[in-house]
Design a protein around this motif. Structure first.
Motif, PDB file in Angstrom:
ATOM      1  N   VAL A 587       0.841  -1.194   0.000  1.00  0.00           N
ATOM      2  CA  VAL A 587       0.000   0.000   0.000  1.00  0.00           C
ATOM      3  C   VAL A 587       0.880   1.249   0.000  1.00  0.00           C
ATOM      4  O   VAL A 587       1.792   1.353   0.811  1.00  0.00           O
ATOM      5  N   VAL A 588       0.628   2.136  -0.933  1.00  0.00           N
ATOM      6  CA  VAL A 588       1.337   3.420  -0.910  1.00  0.00           C
ATOM      7  C   VAL A 588       0.293   4.519  -0.707  1.00  0.00           C
ATOM      8  O   VAL A 588      -0.897   4.256  -0.705  1.00  0.00           O
ATOM      9  N   ASP A 589       0.746   5.745  -0.460  1.00  0.00           N
ATOM     10  CA  ASP A 589      -0.185   6.889  -0.327  1.00  0.00           C
ATOM     11  C   ASP A 589      -1.077   6.800   0.897  1.00  0.00           C
ATOM     12  O   ASP A 589      -2.122   7.466   0.933  1.00  0.00           O
ATOM     13  N   ALA A 590      -0.747   5.971   1.862  1.00  0.00           N
ATOM     14  CA  ALA A 590      -1.634   5.855   3.019  1.00  0.00           C
ATOM     15  C   ALA A 590      -0.956   6.431   4.256  1.00  0.00           C
ATOM     16  O   ALA A 590       0.262   6.479   4.342  1.00  0.00           O
ATOM     17  N   VAL A 591      -1.772   6.891   5.195  1.00  0.00           N
ATOM     18  CA  VAL A 591      -1.254   7.238   6.520  1.00  0.00           C
ATOM     19  C   VAL A 591      -1.459   6.010   7.397  1.00  0.00           C
ATOM     20  O   VAL A 591      -2.523   5.399   7.376  1.00  0.00           O
ATOM     21  N   GLU A 592      -0.417   5.641   8.137  1.00  0.00           N
ATOM     22  CA  GLU A 592      -0.530   4.454   8.973  1.00  0.00           C
ATOM     23  C   GLU A 592      -1.002   4.831  10.368  1.00  0.00           C
ATOM     24  O   GLU A 592      -0.403   5.665  11.034  1.00  0.00           O
ATOM     25  N   VAL A 593      -2.091   4.199  10.803  1.00  0.00           N
ATOM     26  CA  VAL A 593      -2.586   4.435  12.159  1.00  0.00           C
ATOM     27  C   VAL A 593      -2.641   3.106  12.906  1.00  0.00           C
ATOM     28  O   VAL A 593      -2.457   2.043  12.307  1.00  0.00           O
ATOM     29  N   PRO A 645      -3.779  16.504  12.261  1.00  0.00           N
ATOM     30  CA  PRO A 645      -3.569  17.193  10.975  1.00  0.00           C
ATOM     31  C   PRO A 645      -2.927  16.303   9.904  1.00  0.00           C
ATOM     32  O   PRO A 645      -3.137  16.530   8.717  1.00  0.00           O
ATOM     33  N   LEU A 646      -2.170  15.293  10.313  1.00  0.00           N
ATOM     34  CA  LEU A 646      -1.569  14.397   9.324  1.00  0.00           C
ATOM     35  C   LEU A 646      -2.640  13.622   8.566  1.00  0.00           C
ATOM     36  O   LEU A 646      -2.417  13.179   7.438  1.00  0.00           O
ATOM     37  N   LEU A 647      -3.794  13.437   9.205  1.00  0.00           N
ATOM     38  CA  LEU A 647      -4.886  12.743   8.529  1.00  0.00           C
ATOM     39  C   LEU A 647      -5.727  13.706   7.694  1.00  0.00           C
ATOM     40  O   LEU A 647      -6.295  13.332   6.683  1.00  0.00           O
ATOM     41  N   SER A 648      -5.785  14.946   8.156  1.00  0.00           N
ATOM     42  CA  SER A 648      -6.703  15.882   7.506  1.00  0.00           C
ATOM     43  C   SER A 648      -6.038  16.687   6.399  1.00  0.00           C
ATOM     44  O   SER A 648      -6.654  17.578   5.830  1.00  0.00           O
ATOM     45  N   ASP A 657      -9.233   9.210   4.200  1.00  0.00           N
ATOM     46  CA  ASP A 657     -10.611   8.761   4.218  1.00  0.00           C
ATOM     47  C   ASP A 657     -11.082   8.619   5.670  1.00  0.00           C
ATOM     48  O   ASP A 657     -11.118   7.526   6.240  1.00  0.00           O
ATOM     49  N   GLU A 658     -11.437   9.758   6.257  1.00  0.00           N
ATOM     50  CA  GLU A 658     -11.792   9.773   7.672  1.00  0.00           C
ATOM     51  C   GLU A 658     -13.086   8.994   7.919  1.00  0.00           C
ATOM     52  O   GLU A 658     -13.246   8.354   8.962  1.00  0.00           O
ATOM     53  N   ALA A 659     -14.009   9.060   6.951  1.00  0.00           N
ATOM     54  CA  ALA A 659     -15.283   8.345   7.120  1.00  0.00           C
ATOM     55  C   ALA A 659     -15.033   6.845   7.247  1.00  0.00           C
ATOM     56  O   ALA A 659     -15.636   6.167   8.083  1.00  0.00           O
ATOM     57  N   ALA A 660     -14.107   6.342   6.445  1.00  0.00           N
ATOM     58  CA  ALA A 660     -13.800   4.911   6.496  1.00  0.00           C
ATOM     59  C   ALA A 660     -13.113   4.550   7.818  1.00  0.00           C
ATOM     60  O   ALA A 660     -13.316   3.470   8.368  1.00  0.00           O
ATOM     61  N   LEU A 661     -12.331   5.487   8.315  1.00  0.00           N
ATOM     62  CA  LEU A 661     -11.651   5.255   9.588  1.00  0.00           C
ATOM     63  C   LEU A 661     -12.663   5.215  10.730  1.00  0.00           C
ATOM     64  O   LEU A 661     -12.595   4.351  11.620  1.00  0.00           O
ATOM     65  N   VAL A 662     -13.621   6.129  10.701  1.00  0.00           N
ATOM     66  CA  VAL A 662     -14.699   6.140  11.690  1.00  0.00           C
ATOM     67  C   VAL A 662     -15.438   4.805  11.640  1.00  0.00           C
ATOM     68  O   VAL A 662     -15.697   4.163  12.664  1.00  0.00           O
ATOM     69  N   ASP A 663     -15.744   4.373  10.424  1.00  0.00           N
ATOM     70  CA  ASP A 663     -16.454   3.118  10.229  1.00  0.00           C
ATOM     71  C   ASP A 663     -15.657   1.945  10.822  1.00  0.00           C
ATOM     72  O   ASP A 663     -16.216   1.078  11.501  1.00  0.00           O
ATOM     73  N   LEU A 690      -6.273   5.320   3.457  1.00  0.00           N
ATOM     74  CA  LEU A 690      -6.026   5.827   2.102  1.00  0.00           C
ATOM     75  C   LEU A 690      -6.665   7.201   1.927  1.00  0.00           C
ATOM     76  O   LEU A 690      -7.436   7.644   2.774  1.00  0.00           O
ATOM     77  N   PRO A 691      -6.337   7.871   0.830  1.00  0.00           N
ATOM     78  CA  PRO A 691      -6.968   9.182   0.592  1.00  0.00           C
ATOM     79  C   PRO A 691      -8.490   9.052   0.515  1.00  0.00           C
ATOM     80  O   PRO A 691      -9.032   7.983   0.211  1.00  0.00           O
ATOM     81  N   ALA A 692      -9.170  10.170   0.781  1.00  0.00           N
ATOM     82  CA  ALA A 692     -10.629  10.210   0.877  1.00  0.00           C
ATOM     83  C   ALA A 692     -11.285   9.423  -0.244  1.00  0.00           C
ATOM     84  O   ALA A 692     -10.911   9.544  -1.409  1.00  0.00           O
TER      85      ALA A 692
END
Lengths: 708, 708
Positions: A587-593, A645-648, A657-663, A690-692
């Motif tokens: 996976v590229v382009d993703a923020v790791e949480v 802010p790293l996510l936003s 993709d904050e909605a997917a993270l919430v989910d 991943l991005p929104a």
């Protein structure tokens, strides 16, 4: 265990076991204070040494009592206290308060005696308070059943009830708050080691007690902390604020708890999570009880967090502004209409932003005060008003107070004052304010802190209502339960991700290969580049073992990497049992949480969220909540971490993709609830965000079954 | 400007310009209070309307005065006030306090009048206080020269002096602290817009004033903040604590400052740095002045930060432990010898760790209190002692207090009490403690806060002494000064690094290439791998322009990359003026940090340290100090950031070369001082910190010249 505690606080008769004629000693005081404070029920001192005590017939034993009293106080030493509890049980006494020390707080021997106490209390269904406590005060019934210097006063009854694990400290707080802060108390009880009725039992009772309007508590730890959330929510339903003074938060403090009331102190982070989720207000000093109590008695509820700050000297306004902002209130400009109407009323050098400085001109014209107050409190952009009157005193103080009272009478918005004048020179003014329940504080800081508490509680009540209407995801998987219930070792990587998938949390595309050709075939179906990772319960540190290769771009590279990993792992641990090698999309382009569940022995399943690696481990930048959570709570967790802010979209990245993270957090919450009997810990590390619009994917995961 | 202020606070004669016969108004109050409080010098009211005021002959003008008074108060409106100041100057009056509002706090027109004030004050060398202030009180001389409700009391003289920018708030603090907290004040002055004598001028004077033992201050901002450090250090030399209540720290608060006293609020981070460097204690509420004042008057200095916490009820001990830890004190076990001696004195269930819970047994035996106290205070592992007495009262309270006083009398270690009993029931006990200056507080939390303040100040004094003995690196480079003085544009990358090299801060190995062949040659001499970066003042964002290539492993790769960069940059910005392409060694195994200098207009050069990128930009995890700094301060900065573990070997990394990093910070400090007239900002981003023993290397740097 009895938890309908009306009878405890309002007993018709009390036995005092071990009552002493030396009235100044610990065993002499309770009987003495019950008599002195005018307790109206029957009193039965028990001590074979005396015939009579303070005009009451003294009995040789519990058995000898002429009736079954509602409450017994046990004041004898630990060893004898156990026997006395048994005697109370046999006699059918419903409530017992045990003052005796020398139980689990002194170590093993004491702990085993403490277990005896619990067994006896259960056997006879005794409502049991203590041991190692200092008793209680039921103010309305004058049941001053305890010892210590707080008992020399007659308290006026009021709407505040308090539960304190510490006796001496709890009563000293009560006494100071009542005598100097004017707080009216109803029931105050100290619980010590909490073998029987716990702090949360008392809270649960007080929430339903109509005359208790505010509940304060001093606690070192709660053995039944898993109920904290349910009780916090019941208090929100009842709109009663709970104030908690939680101590034992440092490592050193927790050590001290062990030797004091021996309560489990537990992770402060989870207490904080529970407090946050249920709007429980944390307090930090005696003064807070006094200050918050008068704020909550004002009877008004701010509809939002926008505060107007009025001063007669700008200094206080600036400081109050800082404090308001630090405590999450908003200090916004008044509406232009209001400013326009204010302008002709005040000197040219008055500041009409917010804070609004009416300047010392108020000394010359109190009318200004009323007009300005009316305009400001009616501003639709204002939810509450504070006013700092410095040391204003004498006649002018009375006039100003009268205007404030008039405005307060006709507005639903809270108005609170910082007013530093001594009572001697502003007594009349203060009395006018008290009459209409306008809270006033000696320091403008304390005024703002109290307003913030009032505002936060109102917000918590509104949020609670909204959440009740919000859907709560529930997922049940018999298969997952069965899998985990049978597990004796950790579930790593692909097995853990299979379990996550049952709750709708998708992982990276991947397949387990058992040969180089197999690996290349899987890679082909996933698409390049791919990652290869060894899968073996014997190799927890894959990278260290040479078991990971990343960025493989062709079948040839994959086959070579497969062989290389196998060779490396064989060198690292020749006898390792190997499941195979996982071929995984890169996976590229993703923020790791990181998402996690900790099924805490005290609190039950708690959810954790943070950014990967350093952010979690070094910066400790993580958010916790107790499961289950709704989507709005998941959102709150995500936005709570400093690294958000790293996510936003900080530093030029696309927003995630904050909605997917919430989910994903909601699904994890559902998993936590469904598996709470079998799950110990769970970590998704990393979860790729991943991005929104493009979702999230679990990269790796580890599940530890619950150890019975 | 006069700064020898003895005469200001002890004037032999005072003119009151604009004195009014309406004694309740702002212009009527000062004359009235001077008379009422018994000021002994000559009083000259000036107002053409009256012949006489309060028994004093009233004059028509300043010119008409029979002598030159030591001090004039100006109470007229802003426009007229300017003229009156001129008149005072002509008359030769040395000190003037101007109460009038309507200057820079109201905007441009007022600001220009304020400039007139400054010009006049300078021309006549007037010691000028205000405008927009509320006057002063010189307690010893009874010079109650101001207005407001604080002036109705006679204050007892004491060792605390206070400077407040806010008049109303400052005096309300003084009044409450004196009348309810028992604080004895010496000089209290409000400074308003601070056109003339500043808060720091007053502090400087008070440090030298032998009768002032503690200095308190309320400030919204300091125009001469660059002197804060020098003055803080002078106070450390004099061992006088300075307490500062700094407000205007939120964005909203700073806006309010602008419209209040119009003082520059400046970056809170730099105030914090200055406070930290000089042991200035920040306070947050009125109570702190009261509490710290009694702590500092105890006359004892803790030799370290190890506190023993004694309680009679464990609850207070746990809370005090939390608070001690939160405030940087150490709560360590007593020595085994002490525990052994204590054990036979106390009940079996008493806890003898630290906190030490003597339990309610103290009610039965006060002797225990003395013996235990003696053993504990004499423990070599203890630097200070606190004792929480809950609500102890009456006879027993007196006995306990007597024992505490006896122990305090014969020990050099501070002992402080948390004692919640009301004065009415423990007055005798409190009097015994007051007699030997043992501080006691109503809340155990406040006791611990005050002890922490005392301890931190003692530490600051010791650290200050140590630092005076520590070498301070000074480096002068005429060449660097000349280079920067002539610069009109930013110095980027290699030019900036050349300047850094003059101060001994080495950069990565590198060379500027102007052809592909050239680049390959340089790369060969550096060794592979290398990085290529475009160098052009027209291209600040190199990566975005396609101007960076990393990880180049051969001459061929370097040549290809050179051409590719040139092509990309040409597409990106065809008319960019290009210096060449920098060929740079590629550093691996390093932690990237940022070092910076901000030559602040208020504070002068400040140093910044943090970890790279996200840590600085998103997490705001940075440390500031004012230049110059010694090595010990550099060390402190490095360890202050939360991400420090990344440097010291977290997550399995080798520890970094911290010594080299300290050295680089000291060199940067020397640079900051040497170039302070020419430097605006400097950033080394990144500075590569290699593993221990291998040094640091500046990777990139940017220098902005100071704009005149």
């Amino acid at each position: 265990m009895r938890t309908d505690l009306d009878r405890l606080f309002n007993p018709r008769s009390i036995a005092v076991i071990g009552a002493s004629a030396e009235l100044g000693t610990i065993s002499g005081q309770p009987m003495n204070f019950l008599v002195k404070r005018g307790y109206g029920g029957a009193l039965y001192p028990i001590n074979p040494k005396y015939q009579e005590l303070l005009g009451h017939k003294c009995y040789g034993s519990v058995e000898a009592l002429p009736e079954t009293p509602d409450l017994a106080l046990i004041l004898v030493n630990a060893r004898l206290a156990v026997k006395m509890l048994e005697a109370c049980g046999r006699k059918g006494i419903e409530f017992v308060i045990m003052f005796s020390s020398g139980f689990s707080e002194i170590g093993e021997e004491g702990a085993s005696m403490q277990e005896e106490l619990l067994a006896i209390a259960k056997r006879y269904n005794i409502g049991f308070v203590g041991p190692n406590c200092q008793g209680m005060i039921g103010v309305p019934s004058k049941a001053y059943a305890g010892f210590g210097s707080a008992f020399i006063y007659d308290y006026k009854p009021g709407p505040v009830s308090m539960v304190s694990q510490s006796g001496g400290f709890g009563f000293s707080v009560m006494s100071l708050a009542a005598m100097e802060g004017g707080v009216g108390f109803r029931y105050v009880v100290t619980t010590g080691n909490e073998v029987g009725i716990s702090t949360l039992d008392f809270m649960r009772f007080l929430i339903d007690d109509p005359q208790t309007r505010m509940i304060a508590s001093y606690t070192e730890g709660m053995k039944d902390a898993n109920r904290l959330r349910e009780i916090g929510e019941a208090a929100l339903d009842a709109r009663k604020p709970i104030l908690v003074w939680k101590v034992g938060n440092s490592e050193e403090g927790q050590r001290a708890v062990a030797s004091h009331t021996a309560n489990l102190s537990g992770a402060m982070a989870l207490y904080q999570a529970a407090f946050k989720q249920t709007g429980i207000l944390q307090i930090e000093d005696i003064q807070d009880i006094v200050d918050y109590s008068s704020a909550f008695q004002c009877g008004k509820v701010p509809c939002g967090n926008r505060v107007a700050i009025i001063t007669i000297s700008g200094g206080a306004g600036i400081m109050m502004t800082d404090e308001a902002i630090a405590r999450g209130l908003a200090v916004q400009p008044l509406s232009p209409q209001t400013v326009e109407k204010l302008r002709p009323l005040v000197p040219a050098f008055a500041a009409l932003g917010n804070p609004i400085d009416l300047t010392a001109a108020i000394f010359d014209d109190t009318d200004l005060c009323r007009k300005a107050l009316e305009l400001i409190i009616d501003d639709p952009l204002v939810d509450s008003v504070t006013m700092a009157n410095a040391g204003l005193q004498g006649e002018i103080a009375t006039k100003v107070a009268r205007e404030v009272a008039n405005v307060a009478r006709r507005s639903d918005k809270p108005i609170m004052l910082g007013w530093s004048a001594r009572k001697e020179v502003a007594g009349e003014a203060y009395a006018l304010l008290d009459e209409v329940k306008v809270p006033h504080y000696r320091s403008p800081m304390r005024c703002m802190r109290a307003l913030a508490a009032l505002t936060h509680h109102a917000e918590a009540c509104r949020r609670h209502e909204a959440r009740k209407a919000e859907p709560l995801l529930r997922i049940t998987s018999e298969q997952a339960r069965a899998d985990l219930a049978g597990a004796t070792t950790d579930l790593a990587e692909y097995r853990a991700k299979q379990l996550l998938a049952r709750y709708g949390i998708a992982g990276t595309a991947e397949g387990l290969a058992t040969s180089a050709k197999d690996a290349a075939r899987i890679a082909g179906s996933i698409g390049y580049p791919v990652v290869l990772k060894i899968q073996s319960a014997d190799i927890p540190h894959k990278t260290e073992a040479g078991g990971v290769r990343v960025g493989l771009k062709s079948a040839a590279e994959v086959e070579a990497a497969y062989e290389a990993i196998m060779a490396a792992v064989h060198r690292y641990k020749p006898d390792a049992l190997i499941d195979g090698i996982l071929v995984q999309e890169m996976v590229v382009d993703a923020v790791e949480v990181i998402l996690g569940i900790n099924n805490d022995p005290l609190f039950g399943p708690a959810l954790m969220f943070g950014l990967g690696g350093i952010f979690t481990e070094v910066m400790k930048d993580v958010a916790f909540r107790l499961a289950p959570i709704q989507a709005s709570v998941a959102s709150e967790m995500i936005r709570e971490v400093k690294a958000y802010p790293l996510l936003s979209g900080a530093r030029g990245r696309p927003p995630c993709d904050e909605a997917a993270l919430v989910d994903a957090l909601c699904k994890l919450s559902a998993l936590a609830v469904d598996l709470k009997d079998h799950l110990g810990e769970l970590d998704i590390n990393p979860l790729f965000v991943l991005p929104a619009g493009r979702g999230v994917k679990a990269g790796d995961a580890l599940i530890k079954p619950r150890l019975k």
